[in-house]
Design a protein around this motif. Sequence first.
Motif, PDB file in Angstrom:
ATOM      1  N   LYS A  77     -22.863 -39.630  20.713  1.00  0.00           N
ATOM      2  CA  LYS A  77     -21.692 -40.035  21.493  1.00  0.00           C
ATOM      3  C   LYS A  77     -21.603 -39.105  22.703  1.00  0.00           C
ATOM      4  O   LYS A  77     -21.519 -37.898  22.545  1.00  0.00           O
ATOM      5  CB  LYS A  77     -20.410 -39.892  20.684  1.00  0.00           C
ATOM      6  N   TYR A  79     -19.568 -37.391  25.488  1.00  0.00           N
ATOM      7  CA  TYR A  79     -18.163 -37.096  25.717  1.00  0.00           C
ATOM      8  C   TYR A  79     -17.906 -36.584  27.126  1.00  0.00           C
ATOM      9  O   TYR A  79     -16.761 -36.463  27.536  1.00  0.00           O
ATOM     10  CB  TYR A  79     -17.596 -36.133  24.670  1.00  0.00           C
ATOM     11  N   LYS A 106     -23.970 -44.842  26.211  1.00  0.00           N
ATOM     12  CA  LYS A 106     -23.059 -43.704  26.049  1.00  0.00           C
ATOM     13  C   LYS A 106     -22.886 -43.323  24.586  1.00  0.00           C
ATOM     14  O   LYS A 106     -22.491 -42.207  24.280  1.00  0.00           O
ATOM     15  CB  LYS A 106     -21.698 -44.010  26.666  1.00  0.00           C
ATOM     16  N   ASN A 107     -23.155 -44.247  23.683  1.00  0.00           N
ATOM     17  CA  ASN A 107     -23.154 -43.933  22.251  1.00  0.00           C
ATOM     18  C   ASN A 107     -24.072 -44.923  21.561  1.00  0.00           C
ATOM     19  O   ASN A 107     -24.343 -45.999  22.072  1.00  0.00           O
ATOM     20  CB  ASN A 107     -21.747 -43.942  21.655  1.00  0.00           C
ATOM     21  N   LEU A 132     -23.221 -34.401  25.023  1.00  0.00           N
ATOM     22  CA  LEU A 132     -23.082 -35.344  23.926  1.00  0.00           C
ATOM     23  C   LEU A 132     -23.044 -34.620  22.610  1.00  0.00           C
ATOM     24  O   LEU A 132     -23.408 -33.454  22.512  1.00  0.00           O
ATOM     25  CB  LEU A 132     -24.219 -36.370  23.947  1.00  0.00           C
ATOM     26  N   TRP A 134     -24.317 -35.249  18.535  1.00  0.00           N
ATOM     27  CA  TRP A 134     -25.238 -36.074  17.758  1.00  0.00           C
ATOM     28  C   TRP A 134     -25.311 -35.585  16.336  1.00  0.00           C
ATOM     29  O   TRP A 134     -24.957 -34.461  16.032  1.00  0.00           O
ATOM     30  CB  TRP A 134     -26.627 -36.083  18.414  1.00  0.00           C
TER      31      TRP A 134
END
Length: 135
Positions: A77, A79, A106-107, A132, A134
């Motif tokens: 994701k 962020y 983006k995800n 991100l 993960w």
Amino acid sequence: MPIVRKPFAGAACLLALAAAPLAAAPATATPPSAAVRPAAVCEGWKNAGSVPLEWSKVSDGCGHFGANGMKMSYAWKVYRGGSVCVRAKGFDARRKEFWSAPLCSKNGRVEVAWGNVAASKEILVKGGPSLLRWN
């Protein structure tokens, strides 16, 4: 106090002084409790980042045991920043390492084969400057 000129006398005194705190510890000392230890790094989301125009490799540093036919799941994701491309490490039935095709968003989530190996999960990340999480 007279000065001793023997070569090993000073070293013996230093060793005796260094060992003194160890001898003073009680024999019933308890190991640190689980509450004192930091949180397990192998659980939950990990942080990663991407830089423009190059693949960055990120590892979770944990051992994951596999078996023939097993799948390993990866999720990410973003962020902060834009879309990223992610490739996930996996292993075939012959225990040969491979990388998944890049998935860009983006995800996302991907599952790869994880043969009969014990290895760390790794991803390759490429995209604009992004941060991100993960797992």
